[in-house]
Design a protein around this motif. Structure first.
Motif, short mmCIF file in Angstrom:
data_model
loop_
_atom_site.label_atom_id
_atom_site.label_comp_id
_atom_site.label_asym_id
_atom_site.label_seq_id
_atom_site.Cartn_x
_atom_site.Cartn_y
_atom_site.Cartn_z
N PRO A 252 0.85 -1.18 0.00
CA PRO A 252 0.00 0.00 0.00
C PRO A 252 0.89 1.24 0.00
CG PRO A 252 -0.58 -1.50 1.79
CD PRO A 252 0.67 -2.03 1.17
N ILE B 129 -8.26 -4.44 -21.90
CA ILE B 129 -8.53 -3.45 -20.86
C ILE B 129 -7.69 -2.20 -21.11
CG2 ILE B 129 -8.28 -2.94 -18.40
CD1 ILE B 129 -8.94 -5.85 -17.82
N TYR C 44 -3.79 -4.32 -8.19
CA TYR C 44 -3.64 -4.90 -6.86
C TYR C 44 -4.50 -6.15 -6.68
CZ TYR C 44 -0.77 -1.29 -4.61
OH TYR C 44 0.27 -0.48 -4.22
N ALA C 45 -5.45 -6.35 -7.58
CA ALA C 45 -6.35 -7.49 -7.48
C ALA C 45 -5.69 -8.73 -8.09
CB ALA C 45 -7.66 -7.16 -8.21
N PRO C 46 -6.29 -9.90 -7.89
CA PRO C 46 -5.70 -11.13 -8.44
C PRO C 46 -5.34 -11.01 -9.92
CG PRO C 46 -7.47 -11.72 -6.98
CD PRO C 46 -7.46 -10.21 -7.04
N PHE C 47 -6.16 -10.32 -10.70
CA PHE C 47 -5.86 -10.23 -12.12
C PHE C 47 -4.50 -9.55 -12.37
CE2 PHE C 47 -6.06 -8.12 -16.28
CZ PHE C 47 -6.29 -9.22 -17.08
N TYR D 105 -2.06 -9.27 -10.28
CA TYR D 105 -1.00 -10.14 -9.76
C TYR D 105 -0.69 -11.27 -10.73
CZ TYR D 105 -0.02 -8.31 -5.11
OH TYR D 105 0.43 -7.55 -4.07
N TRP E 82 -7.44 5.33 -10.85
CA TRP E 82 -7.72 4.62 -9.61
C TRP E 82 -8.21 3.20 -9.91
CZ3 TRP E 82 -12.58 3.44 -7.01
CH2 TRP E 82 -12.39 2.98 -5.70
N ILE E 83 -9.08 3.09 -10.91
CA ILE E 83 -9.59 1.76 -11.27
C ILE E 83 -8.44 0.86 -11.73
CG2 ILE E 83 -11.01 0.49 -12.94
CD1 ILE E 83 -12.93 2.91 -12.87
N ARG F 191 -6.57 -0.37 -8.79
CA ARG F 191 -7.29 -1.45 -8.11
C ARG F 191 -7.08 -2.78 -8.83
NH1 ARG F 191 -10.49 -0.90 -3.24
NH2 ARG F 191 -10.93 -3.07 -3.73
N ILE F 192 -7.20 -2.73 -10.15
CA ILE F 192 -7.07 -3.98 -10.92
C ILE F 192 -5.68 -4.57 -10.75
CG2 ILE F 192 -7.08 -4.96 -13.25
CD1 ILE F 192 -9.19 -2.93 -14.03
#
Lengths: 241, 262, 646
Positions: free
Chosen positions: C306, C538, C504-507, C509, C497-498, C501-502
């Motif tokens: 973070p 994306i 940091y999300a499993p995708f 990673y 921001w989106i 988020r993506i």
């Protein structure tokens, strides 16, 4: 084993080496005398390869002195160090896979040196009979054992007086490791000095006169190989045998 | 344990597996079986076809001929991902971890993928399967270093992390490519000890290659020897060790691995 | 039949320059692993220097060919200067950074050429002794074409002998694979590299010089040949000189016949052939599989954590300033002028563009050389919707991200199977196809073949070609400067921001997993191709969004938005910002947009920009965001202390 005599051919004094901010070697000091096989033992990540690479100039030590045949060599470029007669056989072999065996040898060729045995293709093929039969084969099409022989032969083409051997037994079949051991003893008999970085204690015991143990970048033990072979405590403490 | 491993129903059955590359026969009609909780070592000279065998078993290579069955079901022709999901795990000779992630995140990645959550776009990855990941890390003794970057770990620790990753899909069969390469002698023994314990706890079948004969003779239940793609000997360690042919092509006199051969 | 043979020979002759340039590019890449963007500039210099020399001494046959050879040697020496002054310092830098440095060299050479030779196109003199034509079955073929046809095989033979039969050649081939090892065997690899740069640059110079009698010299030669040379090298196989030879012949012939069949689409044809070849032979005709141009060189990227409190506070402060600017503008117009708002809008557009590119490039390790396709492509989708369907702004605006995503989805299907340089080149090829589609108004041409045309029988104007599409503005409510400012800032910050988020999300990673270790990713059952494909789409969507914001802020759109130069701009922003940091593209885009704006009023702005880029590469090899990781950055608590290895 005969005790080697005289001034050291290769000498490291207080060498520190960093990768980025991480200190890999701390005050490493060691020496190799003429016609001597010296083992540098330790586990992966202990600093064996970094020591070898610091000597041959592939990484720059931050501190300390390295001298070869009495001349300081720290700070010199790899090719300059190599031309002084210091041969390097890397770990992972690093054969030129898109070149033939003969071309691989050609890359290693250097003019002959006064104080070193001179190597020709014929002489090398006598030492490594396997290579003779495949001099037109691409390096990439050889087996691991053949590649290991080729890297040693390639380095010998530079007519070195001293050789740095980095983990020559890694990933090789026991029968090939025996061949490597024979080769090392052969070279020693011809007057070459060898610094051997190894994990394989059996191989080291077979060929070395003296040994250093390195751990976390520091030299922890220094002594004759025979002594080390007998001293189980030290082996257990540093080599985790 | 009640029955010797080889008396149980086999986890893996391989029949007449063959593969040629451009006219060179890399693997030729190799057959063997492997039971749960059994450690089978595959040894042989460099270039004998061991890696090719592994690649065919986990679906990376398609065999020219032969059959491979996992718990009685043919897995021939399945994609590597599908084979992995059926419970075939793999570790590599060189360490291969995600260096830009922490130890726990590495295990979490395997878990996320096993639970088919890899396309989730919103909830942070590090909040997924924390407990499961920690349990696995604890089992291999890496739980205390869970938050360190894999890029800075000691070599032996990386090997343990890889073991934890390999357990994430609840494997029935583990293919281990020189699991102890590059380790100190005692570390090798410790890692294999740990592997053997886990394997027995979970009833996993293990096929591994190895050049360190100390490890092989100490931990393998059975040994098979490959030379130029062919299976030339198979049996309990003592029998294989005294096989003349095996000594000639692979083991040598024993001097280089400190084993006295009578 | 005669026509056919003459066309064939013309094709072969036009292959000569292409082969010379491509072989030089291939040799330099093979050994130094540097994709030399300045190679097209060397070709251009060869033409200009050759022109001057031919004027001076080229009145006789011997003089002409001497002038050509001296030009080649001169360009070779310029290559040597670049190697010694610039490349030597950055061989250890990440590969993509070297590419940026050579991009700086392009800009410098462009302005130097302009300064020395002026802006006019130079018409080349004919070669003495070869001014006539030979007749083949009654059809004329210029004698000079025959000379050109002979050059390629001669050079090929010479190169083959040099590399196969000499010790130097053996050493160079060895260095191609492992330069460190070559050095450790006692070879001074430095001069090996310098020699290779000389050879490669001289070949480019020779290519430029020999084509003077056919094409003269102009300032657009550099980019024009660069795209073609890349295609030839990639189709032939990176590092394969024979591959380059056959590919150049193929394209020479293709061009000659292509002009007769589809006058407007030779470029498209060339890139289509490349796409087809790469689908069936991902490593080119004679190339061998290898993965190069990977981003991680140097220390591995650190785990995602973070953001630190201080970094969060800074980001918050930046957002607050962005929100407050228009208010200051309304109250104190003399402090914050309209110009500032316009600049901030432009900066935010490119921040979004760069971040969308970084999305696949940093975490995904996919270096796209053609992201302008989705920027411009998306914008054109919106513009066409306004022009031909009278769509309202509110609807048309969203056509751009959708269009960008669909285009990326389509192109991505081909690209994501490849990696490294091949991925980069294929994305470039598709971008060029998209550009040519718009520039040559292909929809108009296609409609015409179906008999749909304007009253004079000329093709209908659909994309408008060079003239672009004009007069496309937002609705009333959004068109005021301040309203559009808030739309731009709001949407781009939300998009950033989106994306964060993506990632940091499993995708996200999973993408990084595939970049860190494809081997391990495959071993834990990750279907990398699918994830990369989705990520590409994306990224295309967000790039299209940036294109939409751009379109409605300018009110018009031109084919230049799909150009190579535009794609490179975005690449430059990401790399200058620092590819290892999620904040990198923001800094890079802001800095570069601002610099562009600052320099654009000056007459030799390219030179200045080029020098600035080179200086940044030399001084900040980790990119601008790398500053946080420096000692000072750590002290300011912008980065965590480094984790030590055990």
């Amino acid at each position: 084993m005969t005790e080697a005599t005289g001034a050291p051919v290769l000498e490291l004094t207080g060498v520190d080496t960093f990768y980025g901010r991480a200190q890999i070697l701390s005050e490493v000091s060691l020496e190799v005398r003429r016609s001597e096989v010296v083992a540098l033992l330790g586990r992966n990540g202990a600093g064996k390869s970094t020591t070898i690479k610091s000597i041959i100039g592939l990484v720059r030590p931050a501190k300390g002195e390295i001298s070869f045949e009495g001349k300081p060599i720290q700070g010199l470029e790899s090719f300059q160090i190599s031309r002084l007669g210091l041969g390097y056989v890397p770990e992972d072999r690093r054969v030129f896979t898109s070149l033939t065996v003969a071309e691989n040898l050609e890359v290693g060729r250097q003019p002959r040196r006064e104080n070193a045995p001179e190597w020709t293709h014929d002489k090398l093929f006598a030492l490594f009979p396997n290579l003779a039969a495949m001099s037109d084969r691409l390096g990439g099409l050889m087996s691991g054992g053949e590649q290991q022989m080729l890297t040693i032969a390639r380095t010998l083409m530079g007519n070195p007086t001293t050789i740095l051997l980095d983990e020559p037994s890694e990933g090789l079949a026991p029968v090939i490791v025996e061949q490597v051991a024979k080769t090392i003893l052969d070279l020693k008999a011809q007057g070459l000095s060898i610094l051997l970085s190894e994990q394989n204690l059996h191989l080291s015991t077979l060929v070395s006169d003296r040994a250093y143990i390195i751990e976390k970048g520091r030299i922890r033990y220094e002594g004759s190989m025979a002594e080390l072979a007998e001293n189980e405590e030290i082996r257990a403490a540093y080599l985790m045998v | 344990m009640s029955a010797a491993p080889h008396e149980r129903a086999p986890v893996l059955e391989v029949e007449s597996l063959s593969k040629a590359f451009g006219g060179v026969q890399a693997v030729e009609r190799v057959s063997f079986t492997l039971s749960s909780s059994e450690l089978l070592a595959m040894i042989g000279p460099n270039g004998a076809g061991k890696t090719t065998c592994f690649n065919m078993l986990n679906g990376q290579l398609r065999p020219d001929a032969g059959a491979v069955r996992l718990n009685g079901r043919s897995i021939l022709g399945l994609r590597p991902q599908s084979i992995w999901r059926l419970g075939v795990g793999r570790t590599f000779q060189i360490t291969a971890t995600f260096v830009s992630m922490t130890v726990r995140e590495n295990v979490q990645m395997a878990l996320i993928n096993y639970h088919r959550r890899s396309r989730a776009l919103w909830r942070p990855a590090k909040n997924h399967y924390i407990d499961e990941a920690m349990t696995l890390l604890e089992r291999v003794g890496m739980d205390r270093q869970y938050d360190r970057a894999c890029g800075v770990l000691a070599y032996g620790d990386l090997k343990r992390v890889e073991l934890a990753i390999a357990l994430a899909n609840d494997p029935k069969l583990l293919l281990m490519d020189e699991p102890t390469a590059g380790m100190a002698p005692r570390e090798r023994m410790e890692l294999m000890q740990l592997t053997a314990e886990i394997v027995h706890e979970r009833g996993i079948a293990v096929l591994f290659t190895e050049h360190d004969m100390d490890v092989v003779f100490a931990h393998a239940d059975r040994i098979m020897v490959l030379d130029r793609g062919e299976l030339i000997s198979e049996g309990p360690p003592m029998a294989v060790r005294s096989n003349k042919k095996v000594q000639e092509i692979y083991l040598g006199s024993g001097a280089a691995h400190g084993v006295e051969i009578s | 039949m005669a026509d056919f043979i003459v066309s064939l020979l013309t094709g072969l002759s036009s292959a000569a320059a292409m082969f010379l340039v491509a072989s030089g590019l291939s040799i330099i890449f093979g050994v130094t692993r540097i994709v030399n963007f300045a190679h097209g500039s060397f070709y251009m210099l060869g033409a200009y220097i050759g022109y001057t020399l031919v004027q001076a001494i080229g009145s006789t046959g011997i003089g002409f060919w001497a002038a050509v050879l001296i030009a080649a040697v001169a360009v070779g020496l310029i290559g040597v200067v670049m190697e010694i002054l610039l490349l030597r310092r950055i061989y250890k830098a990440p590969e993509l950074f070297q590419l940026i440095a050579t991009f700086g060299v392009i800009l410098v050479i462009q302005d130097v050429t302009l300064w020395v030779w002026g802006p006019e196109d130079l018409v080349g003199p004919q070669a003495p002794g070869l001014k006539g034509a030979v007749f083949i079955l009654g059809k004329p073929l210029p004698e000079y074409d025959l000379a050109l046809i002979a050059i390629s095989p001669l050079v090929l033979l010479g190169l083959w002998a040099l590399f196969k039969l000499t010790r130097w050649g053996t050493l160079v081939r060895a260095a191609t694979q492992d330069r460190q090892m070559v050095a450790a065997l006692g070879v001074n690899q430095r001069w090996l590299f310098t020699g290779v740069l000389f050879l490669g640059s001289a070949l480019a110079g020779l290519g430029g010089a020999v084509q003077i009698p056919k094409g003269g010299a102009d300032l657009l030669m550099d980019f024009n040949i660069l795209a073609a040379a890349f295609v030839v090298v990639v189709v032939g196989g990176m590092g394969s000189i024979f591959g380059a030879f056959w590919a150049a012949l193929l394209f020479g012939i293709l061009q000659t016949f292509g002009i007769q069949i589809l006058p407007n689409s030779t470029l498209v044809l060339m890139f289509l052939v490349m796409a087809v070849v790469l689908i069936f032979r991902p490593w080119g005709l004679l190339g061998i599989p290898e993965s190069v141009l990977q981003i991680p060189s140097g220390p591995p990227e650190r785990p995602l954590r973070p953001a630190l409190p201080r970094v969060r506070a800074l980001a918050g402060a930046a957002c607050a300033v962005l929100l407050a600017l228009p208010i200051v503008h309304l109250v104190f117009p003399e402090v914050v002028g309209t110009f500032t708002l316009v600049l901030v809008i432009e900066i935010m557009v490119f921040v979004l563009f760069a971040a969308a590119l970084h999305f696949i490039m940093g975490p995904g390790g996919m270096v796209s050389f053609g992201h302008a396709a989705y920027f411009g492509g998306g914008a054109y989708a919106a513009a066409l919707l306004v022009k031909f369907a009278d769509a309202p702004f509110e609807l048309a605006f969203w056509a751009a991200p959708v269009g960008g995503a669909l285009l990326a989805f389509l192109f991505g299907w081909f690209c994501v199977r490849l990696s490294g340089v091949y991925f980069a080149m294929l994305t470039l090829a598709f971008a060029q196809i998209a550009w040519a589609f718009v520039f040559q108004d292909m929809p108009g041409s296609v409609l015409k073949t179906f008999g749909i045309a304007d009253e004079y029988g000329a093709p209908l104007k659909i994309t408008g070609g060079d003239d672009g599409l004009n007069d496309i503005w937002p609705s009333q409510w959004a068109s005021a400067r301040v309203s559009y400012y808030y739309i731009t800032v709001g949407l781009s910050v939300a998009a950033l921001w989106i994306m964060r988020r993506i990632l940091y999300a499993p995708f996200g990673y999973t993408l990084r997993a595939g970049r860190d270790s494809p081997l391990r990713a495959a071993a834990i059952g990750i279907d990398l191709t699918r994830h990369r494909w989705l990520a590409f789409a994306i990224s295309g969507a967000f790039t299209g969004l940036a294109g939409s914001l751009f379109l409605f802020s300018k009110g018009s759109i031109f084919p230049t938005t799909l150009e190579i130069a535009r794609s490179f701009d975005a690449l430059l922003m990401v790399l200058l910002g620092g590819v290892q940091s999620l904040f990198g593209p923001i800094f890079g885009a802001a800095a570069l947009t601002w610099l562009n704006d600052l320099f654009s009023v000056l007459s030799y702005w390219r030179f200045l920009l080029g020098v600035t880029i080179i200086a940044l590469v030399l001084l900040l090899p980790q990119g601008l965001a790398g500053f946080a990781g420096t000692r000072l950055g750590r002290r300011l608590r912008l980065a965590r202390p480094e984790e030590m290895a055990t």
